[in-house]
Design a protein around this motif. Structure first.
Motif, PDB file in Angstrom:
ATOM      1  N   GLU A 770       0.828  -1.203   0.000  1.00  0.00           N
ATOM      2  CA  GLU A 770       0.000   0.000   0.000  1.00  0.00           C
ATOM      3  C   GLU A 770       0.868   1.261   0.000  1.00  0.00           C
ATOM      4  OE1 GLU A 770      -3.710   1.992   2.556  1.00  0.00           O
ATOM      5  OE2 GLU A 770      -2.768   0.104   3.197  1.00  0.00           O
ATOM      6  N   VAL A 771       0.455   2.256  -0.780  1.00  0.00           N
ATOM      7  CA  VAL A 771       1.156   3.538  -0.860  1.00  0.00           C
ATOM      8  C   VAL A 771       0.214   4.648  -0.412  1.00  0.00           C
ATOM      9  CG1 VAL A 771       2.259   5.223  -2.392  1.00  0.00           C
ATOM     10  CG2 VAL A 771       2.684   2.767  -2.712  1.00  0.00           C
ATOM     11  N   LYS A 772       0.630   5.409   0.568  1.00  0.00           N
ATOM     12  CA  LYS A 772      -0.146   6.542   1.052  1.00  0.00           C
ATOM     13  C   LYS A 772       0.327   7.836   0.394  1.00  0.00           C
ATOM     14  CE  LYS A 772      -1.235   9.043   5.321  1.00  0.00           C
ATOM     15  NZ  LYS A 772      -1.004   9.090   6.797  1.00  0.00           N
ATOM     16  N   ASP A 773       1.646   8.017   0.334  1.00  0.00           N
ATOM     17  CA  ASP A 773       2.248   9.180  -0.327  1.00  0.00           C
ATOM     18  C   ASP A 773       3.255   8.659  -1.336  1.00  0.00           C
ATOM     19  OD1 ASP A 773       1.260  11.564   1.382  1.00  0.00           O
ATOM     20  OD2 ASP A 773       2.023  10.137   2.866  1.00  0.00           O
ATOM     21  N   ILE A 774       3.102   9.038  -2.586  1.00  0.00           N
ATOM     22  CA  ILE A 774       3.982   8.526  -3.643  1.00  0.00           C
ATOM     23  C   ILE A 774       5.368   9.141  -3.499  1.00  0.00           C
ATOM     24  CG2 ILE A 774       4.375   8.413  -6.128  1.00  0.00           C
ATOM     25  CD1 ILE A 774       1.362   8.390  -6.516  1.00  0.00           C
ATOM     26  N   PRO A 775       6.422   8.313  -3.355  1.00  0.00           N
ATOM     27  CA  PRO A 775       7.784   8.836  -3.189  1.00  0.00           C
ATOM     28  C   PRO A 775       8.361   9.336  -4.501  1.00  0.00           C
ATOM     29  CG  PRO A 775       7.820   6.451  -3.239  1.00  0.00           C
ATOM     30  CD  PRO A 775       6.374   6.844  -3.272  1.00  0.00           C
ATOM     31  N   ALA A 776       9.382  10.180  -4.395  1.00  0.00           N
ATOM     32  CA  ALA A 776      10.039  10.703  -5.596  1.00  0.00           C
ATOM     33  C   ALA A 776      10.807   9.606  -6.324  1.00  0.00           C
ATOM     34  CB  ALA A 776      10.982  11.841  -5.207  1.00  0.00           C
ATOM     35  N   HIS A 777      11.389   8.677  -5.551  1.00  0.00           N
ATOM     36  CA  HIS A 777      12.178   7.601  -6.162  1.00  0.00           C
ATOM     37  C   HIS A 777      11.808   6.283  -5.483  1.00  0.00           C
ATOM     38  CE1 HIS A 777      14.751  10.556  -8.163  1.00  0.00           C
ATOM     39  NE2 HIS A 777      14.762  11.203  -7.006  1.00  0.00           N
ATOM     40  N   ALA A 778      11.567   5.266  -6.283  1.00  0.00           N
ATOM     41  CA  ALA A 778      11.253   3.949  -5.752  1.00  0.00           C
ATOM     42  C   ALA A 778      11.762   2.883  -6.716  1.00  0.00           C
ATOM     43  CB  ALA A 778       9.753   3.790  -5.522  1.00  0.00           C
ATOM     44  N   PHE A 779      12.197   1.761  -6.155  1.00  0.00           N
ATOM     45  CA  PHE A 779      12.760   0.666  -6.938  1.00  0.00           C
ATOM     46  C   PHE A 779      12.273  -0.654  -6.362  1.00  0.00           C
ATOM     47  CE2 PHE A 779      15.683   4.198  -6.709  1.00  0.00           C
ATOM     48  CZ  PHE A 779      16.008   4.448  -8.029  1.00  0.00           C
ATOM     49  N   VAL A 780      12.018  -1.602  -7.258  1.00  0.00           N
ATOM     50  CA  VAL A 780      11.766  -2.972  -6.838  1.00  0.00           C
ATOM     51  C   VAL A 780      13.099  -3.701  -6.882  1.00  0.00           C
ATOM     52  CG1 VAL A 780      10.680  -5.140  -7.459  1.00  0.00           C
ATOM     53  CG2 VAL A 780       9.371  -3.029  -7.583  1.00  0.00           C
ATOM     54  N   VAL A 781      13.471  -4.349  -5.796  1.00  0.00           N
ATOM     55  CA  VAL A 781      14.782  -4.987  -5.681  1.00  0.00           C
ATOM     56  C   VAL A 781      14.594  -6.467  -5.346  1.00  0.00           C
ATOM     57  CG1 VAL A 781      17.015  -4.939  -4.527  1.00  0.00           C
ATOM     58  CG2 VAL A 781      15.742  -2.810  -4.859  1.00  0.00           C
ATOM     59  N   LEU A 782      15.229  -7.316  -6.124  1.00  0.00           N
ATOM     60  CA  LEU A 782      15.155  -8.759  -5.924  1.00  0.00           C
ATOM     61  C   LEU A 782      16.550  -9.349  -6.035  1.00  0.00           C
ATOM     62  CD1 LEU A 782      13.606 -11.427  -5.631  1.00  0.00           C
ATOM     63  CD2 LEU A 782      13.286 -11.418  -8.115  1.00  0.00           C
ATOM     64  N   GLY A 783      17.010 -10.006  -4.969  1.00  0.00           N
ATOM     65  CA  GLY A 783      18.345 -10.597  -4.969  1.00  0.00           C
ATOM     66  C   GLY A 783      18.305 -12.105  -4.889  1.00  0.00           C
ATOM     67  N   ASN A 784      19.482 -12.726  -5.119  1.00  0.00           N
ATOM     68  CA  ASN A 784      19.679 -14.166  -4.959  1.00  0.00           C
ATOM     69  C   ASN A 784      18.824 -15.010  -5.904  1.00  0.00           C
ATOM     70  OD1 ASN A 784      20.367 -13.005  -2.053  1.00  0.00           O
ATOM     71  ND2 ASN A 784      21.509 -14.900  -2.346  1.00  0.00           N
TER      72      ASN A 784
END
Length: 1000
Positions: A770-784
């Motif tokens: 859920e997002v209440k306030d949209i951030p200036a920068h966001a990334f989806v990160v998946l490792g391994n």
């Protein structure tokens, strides 16, 4: 005479730390070059390379050897040493995997109890079992539920009936015990190597060492200095003991006795005349392991002018709940360098570490190696926690220090947890050079010195082994606690000590003054007292020495109980009489006290040679160490308290000149306010919690203080004299994250299907946040999931597809993120884990409310990649608790003294910045900023001016000359460990304790 000033300015290569560099997952030459450059620039003496079982290219393959050769060449140019590192208790490579499958003799074995019963008079024991040569059965005469060693019989196996059979003679009771050989497996189910069989180290020599010897002959013995061998636990635990049939033959040959007949005594309660055999057998076993494995490898190393560093485990790698601690028994074979594996960390294993270090120094004249940065709980190691370990180790004397946990790729270590040292994925990596220099300077201060040790502490090894059975280790637990409390009480009383063996005690000379001395020159003085933490069954020669000490009125203190028997004769009325005579002497010098009272009992020795007092009373939190060298004496003081500050008077033997040494910067400052106190001198000094101070006394005056170019680090602030008052800063800071925050995604839905494109199987994952306030920068990160090299490979790209709200994301290299937007460059660089993960920028793709993340993995030539560890959203946002979990929102930029995890950043790993306008008093001579408790390294700025940094807290900064007016802008930058994101631990981070101004 050693030029101490020069050595502090530039510590030698021999005193700097080593690093264990774990090559895991996929590695490339470019990656290794960058990482090796880090070791060079940080000032390490060398690196020990350990190959992981998941390594690509495979260990010892041609591709691996080519990469290893490049590192050797770079090490030669840089002047660094290289070693191989292998852990035989939990192999990180598969050297023994195939050989142990083919050859059963090199598989580690144990004897396990599979049947145990009492057989009454006239009863018959009949135990059907398939005879495969893996079982032993014994009948032991029993009285009062204890084995009588005079009648122990091995029950023969009846092949015709496939069973063991025994009838108890009339009038007698017998205990029946059936033992079975089983192979010892590591946590992954693979066979471990057999440390009792000489073929095992030979397999390692042929399969590994000879490969490097033949491939890199010009580096052998020079750049490739040797190897580190971590031996497996060899003593009993969990109702079993380690085993090899060859032990029977060797025992018979060496002692002319039958080992098999002693087995029931090891497993069951026995009479007092029998249990003495336990210590003998267990000691035989561990010394056999060192002879067969460690000594074989040592011989090979010497042949090629190399060296071996041997590490002894403090307990089973699998965390056995009922085990005899290996490190109670120090190896007696001629090894050049031995230490403790330290699986549970220095603070937990300090007793074992001191036992090893002291006996190495005074009994075996060999080097001690100390591993720091390990912790089986998986807690990440900050620079300040490493520094505290270094301080405790250095107080014990000279040591080679190794920092563990430098992985070539991010590794969650689910299979076996160890600590994470700061590295290229840590914001503290750039400060590693300061820590390496600190290690070098601390070791320069103690190399070649002769310590003073007032107290001899008798190792409880033999007595613990005597009273131990594999199903009952209460004596081990209680003795470990008792030993720790005893050593703590000795330190609190201000005395220094050595942990010595019973054989050492029995061989020492007793001076007319009552002091115990040895023939060596390792210690400058003799022992003035003996403390015995646990000795229910004591060595005969050691007890004779105690009787001699009693005659000389030398203090002997037994903790809790006095001995009831000796290892040679068992328990007897004659021995009891001798003990009673000791305790009832006309002038009682032999006492039995509680561990908590050990320090009080030492009061009869008078004041220690080096003392720390507050208002005339001994300050129990300050422990010390005194070491002599030609031309000077080194005094080290450490405040053991985690919260209490102390202003103490340090009393030391007189010297002509006194200097305060900063091991952080190498500076030497002359102390002039030195007070004469009878036959000693006194220096008044303030200690903040966990602070270590080094003072040297000399007979010749140093010409000048050291010149140093290290202006970045703030020297430790030591104040002579009390402050006027203290001002606590407000519990309200403006907080700005300098790294990306993270929101781990949980609650995944999973489906398995067939990929239309490849025809192979595919995995589909779906989650919401859920997002209440949209951030200036966001990334989806998946490792391994895919390796770093695969993320940019066109073929591999088809294996992984990530989308957010139906929009497919492309992998964005971290360098591209940092290059396109300078505003987020610092946040991206200071965010661990992102560099080796899939990063999908989702700026402009997020919606207020719920957002859907989908991941599809496809098996093209193999099984589909699997998500093992949490995926997360990273960005410049805070999170708050919502009705359905965490919600992405804006942060208030206000934080207090109780961790940034409570202000919307539970999973932020990196750097946080605190701002506050402070008011300073109008009248002062000196102002000192005191930061009591933070999570990691600290940088401080005042009015835009950098005051310096500190690797650890508590820390102090002199701000006297940096205050412009009454109101000043204070900025404190703090880092934390990678635990908060990799372990999702919510570990306290940032400014955790109060910040205050001390006014002088």
């Amino acid at each position: 005479m050693k030029d101490l000033k020069a050595s502090l300015q530039k510590p030698s290569q021999g005193t700097r730390p080593w690093a264990i560099w774990i090559w895991n997952q996929s590695i490339t030459q470019t990656q290794l070059n960058d990482q090796f450059k880090f070791f060079v620039e940080s000032g390490f003496a060398g690196v020990a390379i350990r190959a992981g079982r998941d390594l690509v290219p495979a260990y010892l393959s041609e591709e691996f050897l080519v990469l290893f050769g490049h590192i050797l060449e770079q090490a030669k140019e840089a002047g660094l040493g290289i070693r191989l590192a292998d852990d035989f208790s939990f192999p990180q490579n598969e050297v023994f995997k195939e050989p142990t499958k083919r050859n059963a003799t090199i598989r580690a074995q144990k004897l396990v109890v599979i049947h145990n019963q009492i057989l009454n008079s006239g009863e018959t024991f009949d135990y059907p079992i398939e005879k495969d040569g893996n079982t032993f059965a014994f009948a032991s005469k029993s009285k009062n539920d204890r084995i009588d060693s005079s009648d122990i019989r091995e029950i023969p196996f009846t092949a015709a009936k496939s069973h063991y059979s025994f009838k108890a003679p009339t009038g007698s009771t017998y205990r029946i015990i059936v033992l079975k050989r089983e192979y010892i497996l590591d946590p992954l189910g693979n066979y471990l190597m057999n440390p009792f069989n000489v073929e095992s180290p030979q397999v390692y020599i042929n399969s590994v060492l000879e490969v490097f010897n033949e491939r890199f002959p010009k580096y052998i013995g020079t750049v490739l200095e040797g190897f580190i061998t971590e031996l497996p636990a060899t003593l009993p635990g969990d109702n079993s003991i380690p085993w090899d049939d060859d032990l029977v033959i060797k025992y018979r040959s060496k002692y002319k006795k039958e080992l098999l007949k002693t087995l029931p005594i090891l497993f069951c309660d026995a009479d007092s005349q029998s249990i003495k055999v336990r210590a003998h057998v267990y000691s035989f076993m561990i010394q056999s392991m060192f002879e067969r494995t460690a000594l074989t490898l040592e011989t090979w190393a010497k042949k090629y002018k190399m060296s071996q560093w041997v590490l002894v485990p403090e307990k089973s790698i699998t965390g056995s709940v009922s085990c005899l601690r290996d490190s109670f028994i120090v190896p007696q074979v001629p090894l050049a360098c031995v230490g403790v594996q330290n699986q549970e960390g220095t603070f937990e294993n300090l007793c074992a570490i001191r036992t090893m270090a002291d006996q190495n120094a005074v009994e075996y004249k060999r080097t001690t190696v100390s591993v720091i940065g390990r912790n089986k709980t998986g807690a990440a190691q900050s620079l300040q926690s490493l520094k505290q370990e270094i301080d405790l180790i250095t107080l014990a004397g000279e040591s080679i220090i190794i920092i563990d946990g430098f992985y070539s790729a991010i590794d969650h270590r689910s299979q076996l947890k160890t600590g994470y040292a700061p590295f290229w994925y840590s914001v503290e990596a750039s400060r590693m050079k300061q820590l390496c220099e600190y290690v070098g300077r601390m070791q320069e201060l103690v190399v070649g010195t002769h310590g003073t040790r007032d107290i001899a502490v008798l190792s409880p090894a033999s007595s613990v082994a005597t009273d131990f059975t594999p199903y009952h280790n209460e004596v081990v637990k209680s003795t470990c606690v008792q030993m720790r409390e005893t050593l703590e009480r000795i330190g609190e009383a201000g005395f220094e000590y050595d942990v010595i063996s019973e054989s050492r005690l029995g061989s020492m000379t007793l001076k007319p003054t009552g002091e115990l001395i040895g023939t060596d020159k390792t210690r400058k003085n003799g022992y003035r007292a003996l403390i015995v933490p646990y000795s229910r069954m004591i060595d005969r020669s050691a007890f004779v020495q105690i009787e001699k000490m009693a005659v000389k009125k030398s203090p002997v203190i037994f903790i809790d109980t006095a001995p009831v028997g000796n290892q040679d004769d068992g328990i007897s009325a004659a021995f009891t009489t001798r003990v009673e005579k000791l305790l009832k002497g006309k002038v009682p010098s032999v006492l039995v006290v509680d561990a908590m009272e050990a320090g009080i009992a030492l009061a009869r020795l008078g004041a220690p040679l080096v003392n720390a007092t507050t208002h005339g009373k001994r300050c129990a939190d300050i422990i010390s160490s005194q070491m002599y060298a030609p031309g000077h004496t080194v005094f080290m003081f450490h405040n053991t308290s985690e919260s209490q500050e102390h202003s103490v008077l340090l009393e030391m033997p007189p010297h002509a000149h006194w200097y305060l040494v900063s091991a952080m910067t190498g500076e030497i400052t002359e102390l002039v306010n030195v007070e004469a106190i009878e036959e000693s001198v006194g220096i008044l000094m303030n200690f903040v919690p966990q602070q270590t101070a080094v003072i040297i006394g000399t007979e010749k005056k140093y010409v000048s203080s050291l010149d140093t170019d290290n202006v970045e680090l703030q020297p430790a602030v030591f104040e002579i004299g009390a402050r006027n008052y203290r001002l606590v800063l407000r519990n309200q800071w403006k907080f700005t994250p300098k790294s990306f925050n993270a929101l781990p995604l949980a609650g995944w839905n999973t489906r398995i299907g067939i990929s239309r494109e490849s025809g192979g199987y595919s995995h589909y994952y779906e989650s919401y946040f859920e997002v209440k306030d949209i951030p200036a920068h966001a990334f989806v990160v998946l490792g391994n999931v895919l390796s770093n090299s695969q993320l940019t490979n066109e073929h591999s790209k088809k294996m992984l597809e990530i989308s957010i709200n139906g929009n497919k994301l492309e992998h964005t290299p971290l360098s591209a993120i940092m290059g396109t937007d300078p505003a987020i460059a610092l946040m991206a660089a200071a965010s661990p884990y992102m560099a080796q993960s899939f990063i999908g920028a989702c700026n402009g793709l997020l919606n207020k409310g719920f957002n859907r993340v989908a991941v599809r993995t496809v098996g093209i030539t193999d099984n589909p990649p699997t998500i093992v560890y949490p995926m997360y959203v990273a960005g410049d946002f805070a999170v708050e608790k919502g009705s359905k979990g965490w919600v992405v929102g804006a942060h208030s930029q206000i934080a207090g003294y109780d961790s940034w995890t409570k202000y919307g950043f539970p999973h932020l790993s990196g750097v946080g910045e605190y701002h506050q306008v402070i008011e300073v008093p109008s009248d002062y001579t000196r102002l000192v900023l005191n930061i009591s408790h933070v999570s990691g390294a600290v940088d401080v700025l005042l009015n835009g001016q950098a005051l310096g940094s500190s690797l650890c807290a508590p820390c102090q900064f002199d701000i006297t000359d940096s205050c412009d007016t009454k109101r000043n802008e204070l900025v404190i930058r703090v880092s934390n460990t990678i635990d908060n994101i990799m372990r999702m631990s919510g570990r306290p981070a940032g400014i955790i304790g109060e910040v205050f101004l001390d006014v002088y």
